[in-house]
Design an enzyme around this catalytic site. Structure first.
Site, PDB file in Angstrom:
ATOM      1  N   ASP A 144      22.388  44.019 -10.576  1.00 59.59           N
ATOM      2  CA  ASP A 144      22.172  42.699 -11.157  1.00 59.59           C
ATOM      3  C   ASP A 144      23.421  42.329 -11.944  1.00 59.59           C
ATOM      4  O   ASP A 144      24.163  43.206 -12.392  1.00 59.59           O
ATOM      5  CB  ASP A 144      20.977  42.721 -12.107  1.00 59.59           C
ATOM      6  CG  ASP A 144      19.648  42.876 -11.381  1.00 59.59           C
ATOM      7  OD1 ASP A 144      19.669  43.094 -10.151  1.00 59.59           O
ATOM      8  OD2 ASP A 144      18.597  42.780 -12.035  1.00 59.59           O
ATOM      9  N   HIS A 220      23.629  50.542  -7.189  1.00 61.23           N
ATOM     10  CA  HIS A 220      23.289  51.110  -5.896  1.00 61.23           C
ATOM     11  C   HIS A 220      24.465  50.995  -4.939  1.00 61.23           C
ATOM     12  O   HIS A 220      25.461  50.326  -5.221  1.00 61.23           O
ATOM     13  CB  HIS A 220      22.077  50.382  -5.311  1.00 61.23           C
ATOM     14  CG  HIS A 220      20.855  50.444  -6.172  1.00 61.23           C
ATOM     15  ND1 HIS A 220      19.701  51.105  -5.793  1.00 61.23           N
ATOM     16  CD2 HIS A 220      20.586  49.919  -7.402  1.00 61.23           C
ATOM     17  CE1 HIS A 220      18.793  50.992  -6.745  1.00 61.23           C
ATOM     18  NE2 HIS A 220      19.309  50.268  -7.735  1.00 61.23           N
ATOM     19  N   SER A 331      27.679  46.834 -18.132  1.00 61.62           N
ATOM     20  CA  SER A 331      29.139  46.831 -18.094  1.00 61.62           C
ATOM     21  C   SER A 331      29.625  46.022 -16.909  1.00 61.62           C
ATOM     22  O   SER A 331      29.188  44.891 -16.723  1.00 61.62           O
ATOM     23  CB  SER A 331      29.661  48.262 -18.045  1.00 61.62           C
ATOM     24  OG  SER A 331      31.055  48.276 -18.240  1.00 61.62           O
TER      25      SER A 331
END
Length: 362
Positions: A144, A220, A331
């Protein structure tokens, strides 16, 4: 006659300033001022007013780096591990949810009392159905976040935000053994960028994704690829929010980061997890030897680890959408990869994106 005596200490004892206190107060005050400046710039951008790029001077960067962000991040990490009393969990997490707009309906466990500490709450897993992995496109978003920049890499320079660049070679470090990554056998005089391209007619592309504190903190695999090598750069832990990225040139080269390199069906592929303030911990699930934000820190150093061995000639195979790692707070993820010239991004700068959604395809 009934007045009590007031005992006072010498002024020198009351105001005993130490260099560390002065440094912390100065650096913290300046960081607060920059936050206010960033807020004003965001408001101007929302009104459609183009803001000219104003880069930090060397002394401003040095002052910011003097703030002990590595120490503070380690302290924050320790605080995150403290188990909260059951009665305190809901009010603490609710405040965080309200502040950063966290959507707990997506969490695999919605009950706030389930999370024993802040670290568990930050690393919460999601319900599988809320992040379907796009099968139609070759590269998906690994996390995200917000798209800061994307496009072709030109002249060995990569844009961290519009108008502010960093050196590709400084970011990735020197070339790794060609036997591991199958780099092209380019003459030494060729540019670093061309040495990464393994196939005739291909180009090098990049994409920068910023994870805010309220985002899902796991990342991911963005495609099907093989991870051959890990390079860990210890470094500063400055903020990487878009305002600071617009202010400090080569911010991502200053900060601690973990560079995973390998190859996919079109050639070179890399994913870099960039650390930030309070994000000293970067975890890669298949790499148990990785330890970030260590107290022993040598400026300008890096350490390499190869996943290619006599027993493992293929490295670490990763499937698109497979769990790869996690941050402790939020981050930045930077993708740099090789692809044919007809590769197209399906993005807009500044857009919000979620893990599993399309980044680009051929």
């Amino acid at each position: 006659t009934d007045r009590k005596k007031l005992h006072t200490a010498p002024v020198g004892q009351v105001f005993r300033l130490r260099p560390f206190h002065v440094l912390l107060a100065t650096g913290g005050g300046y960081a607060g001022y920059k936050k206010y400046e960033d807020y004003k710039l965001e408001q101007l951008e929302k009104r459609g007013i183009e803001v000219p790029v104003k880069l930090a001077s060397e002394w401003e960067v040095a002052l910011y780096k003097s703030v002990p962000t590595r120490l503070l991040s380690r302290a924050w990490g320790r605080l995150n591990q403290v188990e909260l009393p059951t009665w305190l969990r809901k009010p603490v997490y609710s405040l965080y949810i309200w502040t950063f707009g966290v959507n707990m309906k997506e969490a695999a466990v919605e009950d706030l009392h389930h999370y024993r500490n802040l670290s568990e709450f930050f690393r919460r897993k999601l319900k599988p159905q809320v992040r379907p992995v796009c099968c139609l496109h070759s590269v998906i978003s690994p996390s995200d976040g917000k798209i800061l920049n994307f496009g072709q890499v030109k002249n060995c320079e990569v844009e961290q935000v519009k108008g502010v660049t960093y050196s590709l070679e400084s970011f990735l470090g020197p070339r790794i053994c060609t036997e591991e990554l199958h780099f092209s056998q380019a003459p030494p005089g060729n540019s670093f960028q061309r040495q990464l391209v393994t196939k005739e007619g291909n180009e090098l592309y990049h994409c920068v994704i910023y994870l805010a504190p309220g985002d899902y903190h796991c990342f991911h695999s963005p495609t099907d690829w093989r991870v051959s090598h890990r390079r860990h750069f210890p470094g500063s832990l400055m903020s990487v929010n878009p305002g600071v990225a617009r202010w400090i040139k080569e911010l991502f080269c200053h900060n601690e980061r973990v560079v995973l390199t390998g190859d996919w069906k079109h050639g070179f592929f890399s994913l870099t997890a960039v650390g930030a303030t309070n994000v000293g911990s970067i975890r890669i699930y298949f790499d148990q030897d990785l330890h970030t934000n260590s107290p022993s820190y040598s400026k300008g150093s890096y350490n390499d680890f190869s996943f290619i061995s006599n027993n493992n000639k293929e490295g670490i195979p990763m499937r698109k959408g497979e769990h790869l790692g996690e941050f402790n707070l939020g981050s930045t993820i930077v993708l740099i990869f090789e692809a044919p010239k007809d590769f197209k991004f399906h993005l807009k700068a500044g857009q919000k994106i979620r893990f599993g959604e399309a980044l680009g395809s051929l």
